[in-house]
Design a protein around this motif. Structure first.
Motif, PDB file in Angstrom:
ATOM      1  N   ARG A 297       0.723  -1.216  -0.035  1.00 16.28           N
ATOM      2  CA  ARG A 297      -0.084   0.082  -0.035  1.00 16.28           C
ATOM      3  C   ARG A 297       1.067   1.257   0.057  1.00 16.28           C
ATOM      4  O   ARG A 297       2.191   1.174   0.345  1.00 16.28           O
ATOM      5  CB  ARG A 297      -0.939   0.084   1.198  1.00 16.28           C
ATOM      6  CG  ARG A 297      -1.802  -1.326   1.043  1.00 16.28           C
ATOM      7  CD  ARG A 297      -2.410  -1.606   2.384  1.00 16.28           C
ATOM      8  NE  ARG A 297      -3.077  -0.556   3.264  1.00 16.28           N
ATOM      9  CZ  ARG A 297      -3.741  -0.592   4.532  1.00 16.28           C
ATOM     10  NH1 ARG A 297      -3.678  -1.846   5.121  1.00 16.28           N
ATOM     11  NH2 ARG A 297      -4.237   0.067   4.927  1.00 16.28           N
ATOM     12  N   LEU A 298       0.308   2.580  -0.351  1.00 12.13           N
ATOM     13  CA  LEU A 298       1.154   3.583  -0.427  1.00 12.13           C
ATOM     14  C   LEU A 298       0.249   4.620   0.651  1.00 12.13           C
ATOM     15  O   LEU A 298      -0.773   4.791   0.444  1.00 12.13           O
ATOM     16  CB  LEU A 298       0.880   4.199  -1.625  1.00 12.13           C
ATOM     17  CG  LEU A 298       2.071   3.726  -2.893  1.00 12.13           C
ATOM     18  CD1 LEU A 298       1.879   4.297  -4.153  1.00 12.13           C
ATOM     19  CD2 LEU A 298       3.223   3.909  -2.385  1.00 12.13           C
ATOM     20  N   ALA A 299       1.122   5.392   1.520  1.00 12.20           N
ATOM     21  CA  ALA A 299       0.409   5.822   2.821  1.00 12.20           C
ATOM     22  C   ALA A 299      -0.259   7.256   2.118  1.00 12.20           C
ATOM     23  O   ALA A 299      -1.473   7.336   2.383  1.00 12.20           O
ATOM     24  CB  ALA A 299       1.671   6.134   3.798  1.00 12.20           C
ATOM     25  N   PHE A 300       0.548   7.880   1.324  1.00 13.15           N
ATOM     26  CA  PHE A 300       0.097   9.133   1.098  1.00 13.15           C
ATOM     27  C   PHE A 300      -1.291   9.274   0.149  1.00 13.15           C
ATOM     28  O   PHE A 300      -2.177   9.892   0.317  1.00 13.15           O
ATOM     29  CB  PHE A 300       1.027  10.152   0.248  1.00 13.15           C
ATOM     30  CG  PHE A 300       1.112   9.850  -0.974  1.00 13.15           C
ATOM     31  CD1 PHE A 300       0.354  10.569  -2.212  1.00 13.15           C
ATOM     32  CD2 PHE A 300       1.757   8.917  -1.668  1.00 13.15           C
ATOM     33  CE1 PHE A 300       0.495  10.652  -3.360  1.00 13.15           C
ATOM     34  CE2 PHE A 300       2.082   8.591  -2.978  1.00 13.15           C
ATOM     35  CZ  PHE A 300       1.390   9.409  -3.836  1.00 13.15           C
ATOM     36  N   ARG A 301      -1.551   7.956  -0.547  1.00 11.71           N
ATOM     37  CA  ARG A 301      -2.730   7.963  -1.338  1.00 11.71           C
ATOM     38  C   ARG A 301      -3.779   7.591  -0.399  1.00 11.71           C
ATOM     39  O   ARG A 301      -4.971   8.321  -0.560  1.00 11.71           O
ATOM     40  CB  ARG A 301      -2.201   6.934  -2.412  1.00 11.71           C
ATOM     41  CG  ARG A 301      -1.337   6.950  -3.202  1.00 11.71           C
ATOM     42  CD  ARG A 301      -1.380   6.314  -4.765  1.00 11.71           C
ATOM     43  NE  ARG A 301      -2.285   6.641  -5.699  1.00 11.71           N
ATOM     44  CZ  ARG A 301      -2.101   7.872  -6.412  1.00 11.71           C
ATOM     45  NH1 ARG A 301      -0.907   8.372  -6.122  1.00 11.71           N
ATOM     46  NH2 ARG A 301      -3.151   8.173  -7.311  1.00 11.71           N
ATOM     47  N   GLU A 302      -3.612   6.799   0.659  1.00  9.89           N
ATOM     48  CA  GLU A 302      -4.684   6.389   1.520  1.00  9.89           C
ATOM     49  C   GLU A 302      -5.005   7.630   2.457  1.00  9.89           C
ATOM     50  O   GLU A 302      -5.987   7.834   2.961  1.00  9.89           O
ATOM     51  CB  GLU A 302      -4.226   5.202   2.337  1.00  9.89           C
ATOM     52  CG  GLU A 302      -4.185   3.952   1.486  1.00  9.89           C
ATOM     53  CD  GLU A 302      -3.851   2.615   2.306  1.00  9.89           C
ATOM     54  OE1 GLU A 302      -4.301   2.824   3.502  1.00  9.89           O
ATOM     55  OE2 GLU A 302      -3.373   1.613   1.684  1.00  9.89           O
ATOM     56  N   PHE A 303      -4.091   8.523   2.743  1.00 10.38           N
ATOM     57  CA  PHE A 303      -4.303   9.692   3.560  1.00 10.38           C
ATOM     58  C   PHE A 303      -5.356  10.539   2.855  1.00 10.38           C
ATOM     59  O   PHE A 303      -6.053  11.321   3.363  1.00 10.38           O
ATOM     60  CB  PHE A 303      -3.148  10.567   4.090  1.00 10.38           C
ATOM     61  CG  PHE A 303      -2.011   9.342   4.892  1.00 10.38           C
ATOM     62  CD1 PHE A 303      -2.636   8.684   5.483  1.00 10.38           C
ATOM     63  CD2 PHE A 303      -0.662   9.640   4.824  1.00 10.38           C
ATOM     64  CE1 PHE A 303      -2.047   7.682   6.649  1.00 10.38           C
ATOM     65  CE2 PHE A 303      -0.093   9.002   5.748  1.00 10.38           C
ATOM     66  CZ  PHE A 303      -0.485   8.180   6.718  1.00 10.38           C
ATOM     67  N   GLY A 304      -4.966  10.603   1.594  1.00 11.11           N
ATOM     68  CA  GLY A 304      -6.101  11.249   0.652  1.00 11.11           C
ATOM     69  C   GLY A 304      -7.583  10.725   0.736  1.00 11.11           C
ATOM     70  O   GLY A 304      -8.442  11.506   0.748  1.00 11.11           O
ATOM     71  N   THR A 305      -7.697   9.513   0.773  1.00 14.30           N
ATOM     72  CA  THR A 305      -8.723   8.763   0.927  1.00 14.30           C
ATOM     73  C   THR A 305      -9.374   8.979   2.399  1.00 14.30           C
ATOM     74  O   THR A 305     -10.519   9.633   2.259  1.00 14.30           O
ATOM     75  CB  THR A 305      -8.614   7.148   0.877  1.00 14.30           C
ATOM     76  OG1 THR A 305      -7.838   6.917  -0.232  1.00 14.30           O
ATOM     77  CG2 THR A 305      -9.853   6.761   0.908  1.00 14.30           C
TER      78      THR A 305
END
Length: 388
Positions: A297-305
């Protein structure tokens, strides 16, 4: 790194730690008005537009969070002053050519954003070279708008409008026709497209952000300043029809964030939120995405979620769906919290510790200034009729 001695909550403490990992220890700043943001945003000459836009918005959140507790962490306007200094620094670096010698073409002393703002990519040439992204420019406009709302200084909204007017025609093809389209990436001087394909979210980003700018301008008597540009975005949305909802976590989150400004009042936005919910339900409940290992998984993409989920959950009239959104957002934070500590374990990758990840982690912890109504009732937004 000092922890805030009067942090309103542990979450705010983690928020501040994440911000300080990019911008330095705020407690060491003796004179906020003279602060020079460290060149640590992960881009050319230390500045990256997306990261610093989140940085500005997060500083505005800190201003509100600390001041509303009644405690005094810094002078009451200190975080506003730091946000102002970050804005000025970004304009001084990304509003100029890469060598720093000249303003970007189109910029003047009285209109310093007339040439747009560079992305801040480290490479001058090549497939991932510097240039200008529409969605980076609109998030910067939003940061300027929120600075105006938080501080009461309309100069920042005026700057956002100047930027909007400068870059808008450069991203359009066949603008004056019934079926205009947009391009994804322009050269640093806005003279030619670098990527001619159309960004999925760009028309909706423009349609929403330009309306926010215009609504703020209306409070000082200029209620139609961006009518023409807003109509352009509306025609692109009409041409494209029903918006494509991606399965990408970041795209889903930013779509929710954009739509949440109108989801309770306009059909196009409420429909978009409903379709995002369907994709997210499939991703999280059917595919069990949140149970996957961190390494995939990629942290920054999930933080956008998480950011988008929380903003929409605060506005939604559908309580059951809002609860799902909030639970998914919390699950993302819980999964990543151990890896975002400053003494991160070896399992975390270098990409997870990039400045863009740190500022987006802070925003996911406390969306704050990203949320509609955070600084009080929003200026009246004219209904975007004709969009379905």
């Amino acid at each position: 790194m000092a922890l805030p001695y009067c942090s309103p909550s542990p979450k705010v403490g983690r928020f501040q730690q994440a911000m300080e990992s990019v911008y330095g220890d705020f407690c060491d700043i003796k004179s906020p008005k003279d602060w020079t943001p460290p060149p640590a945003s992960g881009g050319h000459r230390g500045r990256y537009l997306w990261t610093d836009a989140f940085g500005v918005i997060n500083l505005l959140t800190m201003h509100k969070e600390y001041n509303r507790t009644g405690g005094v962490h810094m002078q009451d306007d200190q975080y506003l002053t730091l946000a102002r200094r970050l804005i000025e620094t970004v304009h001084q670096v990304l509003g100029r050519t890469r060598d720093g010698r000249s303003p970007l073409p189109g910029a003047t002393e009285h209109n310093p954003l007339g040439g747009g703002l560079r992305i801040g990519k480290t490479d001058e040439d090549g497939p991932d070279c510097d240039g200008q992204y529409h969605h980076y420019l609109t998030i910067w406009m939003f940061a300027l708008n929120r600075m105006a709302v938080a501080s009461g200084n309309m100069h920042y909204n005026d700057q956002a409008i100047q930027l909007a007017r400068a870059i808008h025609p450069r991203f359009f093809v066949d603008r004056k026709t019934a079926r205009p389209r947009m391009v994804w990436k322009m050269s640093m001087d806005l003279s030619r497209p670098l990527v001619s394909s159309e960004g999925n979210l760009d028309p909706i980003d423009g349609f929403v952000i330009f309306r926010l700018l215009q609504a703020t301008a209306a409070t000082t008597g200029d209620a139609h300043v961006l009518d023409e540009e807003i109509a352009d975005y509306r025609r692109v949305m009409d041409r494209k029809g029903q918006h494509f909802v991606s399965k990408d976590p970041l795209d889903l989150g930013m779509t929710l964030w954009t739509a949440h400004w109108f989801a309770e009042t306009e059909k196009w936005a409420s429909s978009l939120v409903a379709r995002c919910f369907e994709q997210l339900y499939d991703l999280f409940e059917i595919q069990r995405y949140l149970e996957r290992g961190i390494r995939s998984r990629l942290a920054f993409r999930e933080f956008g979620t998480s950011l988008g989920l929380q903003c929409e959950s605060e506005q939604s009239g559908d309580r059951e769906r809002a609860t799902d959104f909030k639970n998914w957002a919390d699950a993302i934070i819980v999964a990543w919290d151990p890896y975002m500590e400053l003494s991160a374990p070896a399992a975390v990758t270098p990409a997870d510790l990039r400045p863009i990840t740190r500022v987006m982690y802070a925003s996911a912890l406390i969306p704050g200034a990203f949320c509609s109504g955070y600084f009080g009732p929003e200026s009246t937004l004219k209904k975007g009729s004709g969009v379905v």
